[in-house]
Motif scaffolding. Structure first.
Motif, PDB file in Angstrom:
ATOM      1  N   THR A   1      -0.428  69.040  53.863  1.00 22.26           N
ATOM      2  CA  THR A   1       0.466  70.065  54.408  1.00 22.26           C
ATOM      3  C   THR A   1       0.648  71.209  53.416  1.00 22.26           C
ATOM      4  OG1 THR A   1       1.639  68.381  55.690  1.00 22.26           O
ATOM      5  CG2 THR A   1       2.760  70.473  55.364  1.00 22.26           C
ATOM      6  N   ALA A   2       0.742  70.878  52.117  1.00 22.43           N
ATOM      7  CA  ALA A   2       0.890  71.924  51.094  1.00 22.43           C
ATOM      8  C   ALA A   2      -0.343  72.826  51.054  1.00 22.43           C
ATOM      9  CB  ALA A   2       1.127  71.275  49.734  1.00 22.43           C
ATOM     10  N   VAL A   3      -1.549  72.247  51.192  1.00 21.27           N
ATOM     11  CA  VAL A   3      -2.778  73.054  51.208  1.00 21.27           C
ATOM     12  C   VAL A   3      -2.764  74.015  52.393  1.00 21.27           C
ATOM     13  CG1 VAL A   3      -5.277  72.943  51.529  1.00 21.27           C
ATOM     14  CG2 VAL A   3      -4.144  71.352  49.970  1.00 21.27           C
ATOM     15  N   ILE A   4      -2.398  73.516  53.573  1.00 18.07           N
ATOM     16  CA  ILE A   4      -2.362  74.365  54.768  1.00 18.07           C
ATOM     17  C   ILE A   4      -1.358  75.499  54.599  1.00 18.07           C
ATOM     18  CG2 ILE A   4      -1.825  74.390  57.231  1.00 18.07           C
ATOM     19  CD1 ILE A   4      -2.807  71.505  57.355  1.00 18.07           C
ATOM     20  N   MET A   5      -0.143  75.157  54.099  1.00 18.98           N
ATOM     21  CA  MET A   5       0.894  76.180  53.945  1.00 18.98           C
ATOM     22  C   MET A   5       0.481  77.226  52.915  1.00 18.98           C
ATOM     23  SD  MET A   5       3.288  75.385  56.074  1.00 18.98           S
ATOM     24  CE  MET A   5       4.622  76.410  55.481  1.00 18.98           C
ATOM     25  N   ALA A   6      -0.108  76.811  51.787  1.00 16.52           N
ATOM     26  CA  ALA A   6      -0.522  77.764  50.754  1.00 16.52           C
ATOM     27  C   ALA A   6      -1.653  78.651  51.261  1.00 16.52           C
ATOM     28  CB  ALA A   6      -0.965  77.010  49.500  1.00 16.52           C
ATOM     29  N   GLY A   7      -2.623  78.058  51.996  1.00 20.73           N
ATOM     30  CA  GLY A   7      -3.716  78.860  52.537  1.00 20.73           C
ATOM     31  C   GLY A   7      -3.238  79.868  53.546  1.00 20.73           C
ATOM     32  N   ALA A   8      -2.244  79.515  54.378  1.00 16.53           N
ATOM     33  CA  ALA A   8      -1.752  80.444  55.389  1.00 16.53           C
ATOM     34  C   ALA A   8      -0.960  81.582  54.779  1.00 16.53           C
ATOM     35  CB  ALA A   8      -0.885  79.685  56.397  1.00 16.53           C
ATOM     36  N   GLN A   9      -0.372  81.347  53.599  1.00 12.70           N
ATOM     37  CA  GLN A   9       0.515  82.346  53.015  1.00 12.70           C
ATOM     38  C   GLN A   9      -0.116  83.132  51.873  1.00 12.70           C
ATOM     39  OE1 GLN A   9       3.940  80.084  51.883  1.00 12.70           O
ATOM     40  NE2 GLN A   9       4.492  79.545  53.993  1.00 12.70           N
ATOM     41  N   CYS A  10      -1.407  82.862  51.576  1.00 14.75           N
ATOM     42  CA  CYS A  10      -2.014  83.528  50.419  1.00 14.75           C
ATOM     43  C   CYS A  10      -2.451  84.959  50.720  1.00 14.75           C
ATOM     44  CB  CYS A  10      -3.204  82.719  49.898  1.00 14.75           C
ATOM     45  SG  CYS A  10      -4.616  82.672  51.021  1.00 14.75           S
ATOM     46  N   GLY A  11      -2.412  85.391  51.989  1.00 11.03           N
ATOM     47  CA  GLY A  11      -2.686  86.778  52.305  1.00 11.03           C
ATOM     48  C   GLY A  11      -3.925  86.986  53.128  1.00 11.03           C
ATOM     49  N   SER A  12      -4.888  86.078  53.066  1.00  9.11           N
ATOM     50  CA  SER A  12      -6.131  86.278  53.815  1.00  9.11           C
ATOM     51  C   SER A  12      -6.462  85.095  54.704  1.00  9.11           C
ATOM     52  CB  SER A  12      -7.294  86.490  52.841  1.00  9.11           C
ATOM     53  OG  SER A  12      -7.490  85.336  52.029  1.00  9.11           O
ATOM     54  N   GLY A  13      -5.538  84.105  54.779  1.00 10.13           N
ATOM     55  CA  GLY A  13      -5.815  82.935  55.593  1.00 10.13           C
ATOM     56  C   GLY A  13      -6.776  82.007  54.884  1.00 10.13           C
ATOM     57  N   LEU A  14      -7.291  81.050  55.625  1.00 12.56           N
ATOM     58  CA  LEU A  14      -8.238  80.083  55.083  1.00 12.56           C
ATOM     59  C   LEU A  14      -9.645  80.407  55.577  1.00 12.56           C
ATOM     60  CD1 LEU A  14      -6.173  76.801  55.537  1.00 12.56           C
ATOM     61  CD2 LEU A  14      -6.661  77.985  53.401  1.00 12.56           C
ATOM     62  N   PRO A  15     -10.628  80.387  54.631  1.00 11.89           N
ATOM     63  CA  PRO A  15     -10.453  80.254  53.181  1.00 11.89           C
ATOM     64  C   PRO A  15     -10.055  81.582  52.557  1.00 11.89           C
ATOM     65  CG  PRO A  15     -12.769  80.483  53.688  1.00 11.89           C
ATOM     66  CD  PRO A  15     -12.068  80.483  55.018  1.00 11.89           C
ATOM     67  N   PRO A  16      -9.506  81.591  51.313  1.00 14.76           N
ATOM     68  CA  PRO A  16      -9.148  82.858  50.657  1.00 14.76           C
ATOM     69  C   PRO A  16     -10.372  83.757  50.534  1.00 14.76           C
ATOM     70  CG  PRO A  16      -8.174  81.015  49.509  1.00 14.76           C
ATOM     71  CD  PRO A  16      -9.115  80.425  50.501  1.00 14.76           C
ATOM     72  N   ALA A  17     -10.149  85.049  50.733  1.00 12.54           N
ATOM     73  CA  ALA A  17     -11.285  85.985  50.802  1.00 12.54           C
ATOM     74  C   ALA A  17     -11.649  86.590  49.454  1.00 12.54           C
ATOM     75  CB  ALA A  17     -10.955  87.103  51.794  1.00 12.54           C
ATOM     76  N   SER A  18     -10.760  86.553  48.461  1.00  9.00           N
ATOM     77  CA  SER A  18     -11.041  87.216  47.180  1.00  9.00           C
ATOM     78  C   SER A  18     -10.414  86.417  46.050  1.00  9.00           C
ATOM     79  CB  SER A  18     -10.478  88.637  47.199  1.00  9.00           C
ATOM     80  OG  SER A  18      -9.060  88.606  47.310  1.00  9.00           O
ATOM     81  N   ALA A  19     -10.729  86.856  44.820  1.00 14.63           N
ATOM     82  CA  ALA A  19     -10.163  86.181  43.658  1.00 14.63           C
ATOM     83  C   ALA A  19      -8.638  86.294  43.655  1.00 14.63           C
ATOM     84  CB  ALA A  19     -10.741  86.780  42.374  1.00 14.63           C
ATOM     85  N   ALA A  20      -8.129  87.453  44.067  1.00  9.33           N
ATOM     86  CA  ALA A  20      -6.683  87.622  44.123  1.00  9.33           C
ATOM     87  C   ALA A  20      -6.064  86.666  45.136  1.00  9.33           C
ATOM     88  CB  ALA A  20      -6.342  89.074  44.478  1.00  9.33           C
ATOM     89  N   ASN A  21      -6.765  86.528  46.263  1.00  7.08           N
ATOM     90  CA  ASN A  21      -6.259  85.583  47.265  1.00  7.08           C
ATOM     91  C   ASN A  21      -6.313  84.157  46.754  1.00  7.08           C
ATOM     92  OD1 ASN A  21      -7.853  87.725  49.602  1.00  7.08           O
ATOM     93  ND2 ASN A  21      -5.631  87.467  49.398  1.00  7.08           N
ATOM     94  N   TRP A  22      -7.365  83.839  45.980  1.00 11.05           N
ATOM     95  CA  TRP A  22      -7.446  82.496  45.404  1.00 11.05           C
ATOM     96  C   TRP A  22      -6.318  82.262  44.399  1.00 11.05           C
ATOM     97  CZ3 TRP A  22      -9.725  78.259  46.855  1.00 11.05           C
ATOM     98  CH2 TRP A  22     -10.856  78.298  47.662  1.00 11.05           C
ATOM     99  N   ALA A  23      -6.012  83.288  43.612  1.00 10.64           N
ATOM    100  CA  ALA A  23      -4.907  83.152  42.658  1.00 10.64           C
ATOM    101  C   ALA A  23      -3.584  82.956  43.391  1.00 10.64           C
ATOM    102  CB  ALA A  23      -4.828  84.389  41.766  1.00 10.64           C
ATOM    103  N   ALA A  24      -3.388  83.744  44.471  1.00  9.83           N
ATOM    104  CA  ALA A  24      -2.172  83.575  45.268  1.00  9.83           C
ATOM    105  C   ALA A  24      -2.135  82.187  45.898  1.00  9.83           C
ATOM    106  CB  ALA A  24      -2.104  84.656  46.347  1.00  9.83           C
ATOM    107  N   PHE A  25      -3.332  81.725  46.348  1.00 18.29           N
ATOM    108  CA  PHE A  25      -3.401  80.394  46.943  1.00 18.29           C
ATOM    109  C   PHE A  25      -2.995  79.332  45.922  1.00 18.29           C
ATOM    110  CE2 PHE A  25      -5.877  76.498  47.458  1.00 18.29           C
ATOM    111  CZ  PHE A  25      -5.443  76.074  48.706  1.00 18.29           C
ATOM    112  N   ALA A  26      -3.497  79.472  44.658  1.00 17.99           N
ATOM    113  CA  ALA A  26      -3.179  78.480  43.636  1.00 17.99           C
ATOM    114  C   ALA A  26      -1.677  78.461  43.341  1.00 17.99           C
ATOM    115  CB  ALA A  26      -3.968  78.785  42.362  1.00 17.99           C
ATOM    116  N   ALA A  27      -1.090  79.650  43.218  1.00 22.20           N
ATOM    117  CA  ALA A  27       0.343  79.709  42.926  1.00 22.20           C
ATOM    118  C   ALA A  27       1.163  79.119  44.077  1.00 22.20           C
ATOM    119  CB  ALA A  27       0.755  81.160  42.671  1.00 22.20           C
ATOM    120  N   LEU A  28       0.770  79.490  45.298  1.00 22.17           N
ATOM    121  CA  LEU A  28       1.500  78.964  46.450  1.00 22.17           C
ATOM    122  C   LEU A  28       1.284  77.463  46.598  1.00 22.17           C
ATOM    123  CD1 LEU A  28       0.796  81.828  49.000  1.00 22.17           C
ATOM    124  CD2 LEU A  28       3.025  81.193  48.038  1.00 22.17           C
TER     125      LEU A  28
END
Length: 416
Positions: free
Chosen positions: A122-149
């Motif tokens: 559930t945490a993976v789904i929530m972080a992916g949905a809120q990282c800015g580009s959905g799943l999967p993250p589209a850029s390094a910034a989105n991946w960083a946001a995904f990791a933090a979330l």
């Protein structure tokens, strides 16, 4: 809702919460479809996945009623719902509103060793949905946001996991407490049933004491009905014969006729071992009050009746025994005591009931046997025999010139 318990509120949330969250998430996804850039295919996927989520929830609502915790069907439901939530969040991040359900019921649906794994998904789904580009993250910034979330949501998952474990432990403790109370109540009911069975057995054994006991009973009944009735009739006839007033003589004759009818009825009831007529339509206190009142009117002796304790319905045998003892004690007081006052007290005392009959008459010495041919001795013996038939006892206290007190104590056996 204000009158619902915490368990009932959680149950309502688990039943209706998924529909509410899916509806809100679907509305937000519809309004933001152009903003997030949903394609036609993604929209069709979202509609199909939302329909699958509703169908899954309907199936679970019908299935879970008869299931216990950590059932395989509950695990399948949690896994399928998590998969559907992943698909929905893939096409539109606003469906994370629906995916958040995975935080709340993992402890109820999954075994304890799999709870954190479910929360992690559930945490993976929530972080992916809120990282800015959905799943999967589209850029390094989105991946960083995904990791933090993900770190944030995983921390929330641990918190939810601990809360779920404490809730489960509290529920188990409540169940154990309830079970212990049920076992204690069962033991108490068994003890009460055993006590009642002992009382019933005591009465049955007393009633089946044999032919000798039946003969004694009939002798006592005849003494208490025919003998007392005949004594009263003779007294009324003598009073009628000694008066010159026709109206007063008629009153005495009417009383004699009434006593004759009553004695005949009581004799018939005694032969068939039925309860006294006074107890057919009244309880023991009412029957005793009537008996004392009629006795006082017939004898001219001032008499009082008192009840103490909480009145309870008595077994017929107990009520009949105490009524007969009171009648015999009053009859003895009228024949032998020459009393001016008498008192009858009925006391309910927990597991016992006592009857006390007192008079201020001439009294006697209980240690001296009565004269040959006297009925007084038989009356005392009869009272004691009646009480002993139901495991009771009768005590007599008297002294010449100081009155007499008859006290009967029997077990308080309630009417079934």
């Amino acid at each position: 809702m204000s009158g619902m318990t915490i368990e009932q509120r959680w149950e309502a949330f688990f039943r209706y919460g998924p529909y509410l969250l899916l509806g809100v998430a679907g509305l937000m996804a519809f309004l933001s479809a152009d903003v997030v850039g949903m394609t036609g295919t993604e929209r069709r996927v979202a509609v199909a996945a939302a329909g699958a989520a509703c169908a899954l929830q309907l199936w679970w609502d019908r299935t879970r009623a008869g299931l216990t915790g950590n059932h395989p069907a509950g695990r399948a439901y949690y896994a399928l719902r998590t998969l559907v939530a992943f698909v929905l969040c893939w096409v539109n991040p606003f469906f994370s509103i629906y995916a958040i359900m995975g935080y709340f019921d993992s402890g109820h649906l999954l075994p304890r060793r799999f709870v954190r794994a479910g929360l992690l998904c559930t945490a993976v789904i929530m972080a992916g949905a809120q990282c800015g580009s959905g799943l999967p993250p589209a850029s390094a910034a989105n991946w960083a946001a995904f990791a933090a979330l993900f770190v944030l949501h995983f921390s929330l998952a641990l918190v939810f996991g601990n809360i779920s474990e404490r809730e489960s432990e509290r529920t188990e403790q409540q169940k154990e407490t309830i079970s212990e109370l049920e076992r204690a109540n069962t033991r108490l009911e068994e003890a009460l049933a055993e006590n009642a069975a002992l009382h019933v057995q005591l009465l049955v054994q007393a009633r089946e004491a044999g032919v000798a006991d039946e003969r004694r009973r009939l002798a006592a009944e005849i003494h208490d009905t025919l003998a007392q009735g005949l004594t009263g009739i003779i007294a009324q006839l003598q009073a009628a014969a000694s008066t010159a007033d026709p109206a007063l003589a008629r009153e005495h004759l009417d009383r004699a006729a009434g006593l004759a009818r009553h004695s005949l009825g009581e004799a018939r009831r005694s032969v068939h071992d039925l309860v006294p007529s006074a107890l057919v339509d009244d309880d023991l206190p009412g029957a005793l009050k009537t008996t004392v009142t009629e006795w006082a009117r017939r004898t001219g002796v001032q008499a009082e009746f008192t009840v103490t304790g909480t009145v309870e319905p008595l077994h017929d045998e107990v009520g009949a025994t105490l009524l007969r003892i009171a009648q015999e004690a009053l009859a003895n007081a009228a024949r032998h005591a020459d009393a001016g006052r008498a008192g009858v007290t009925l006391s309910y005392m927990g597991d016992e009931i006592t009857l006390d009959v007192r008079d201020d008459g001439r009294g006697f010495d209980p240690a001296v046997p009565p004269p040959r041919g006297s009925t007084g001795g038989f009356g005392l013996v009869g009272m004691r025999a009646r009480a002993e038939r139901i495991a009771g006892m009768v005590e007599v206290e008297s002294e010449p010139g100081l009155g007499t007190a008859v006290s009967a104590r029997v077990p308080l056996v309630r009417r079934a």
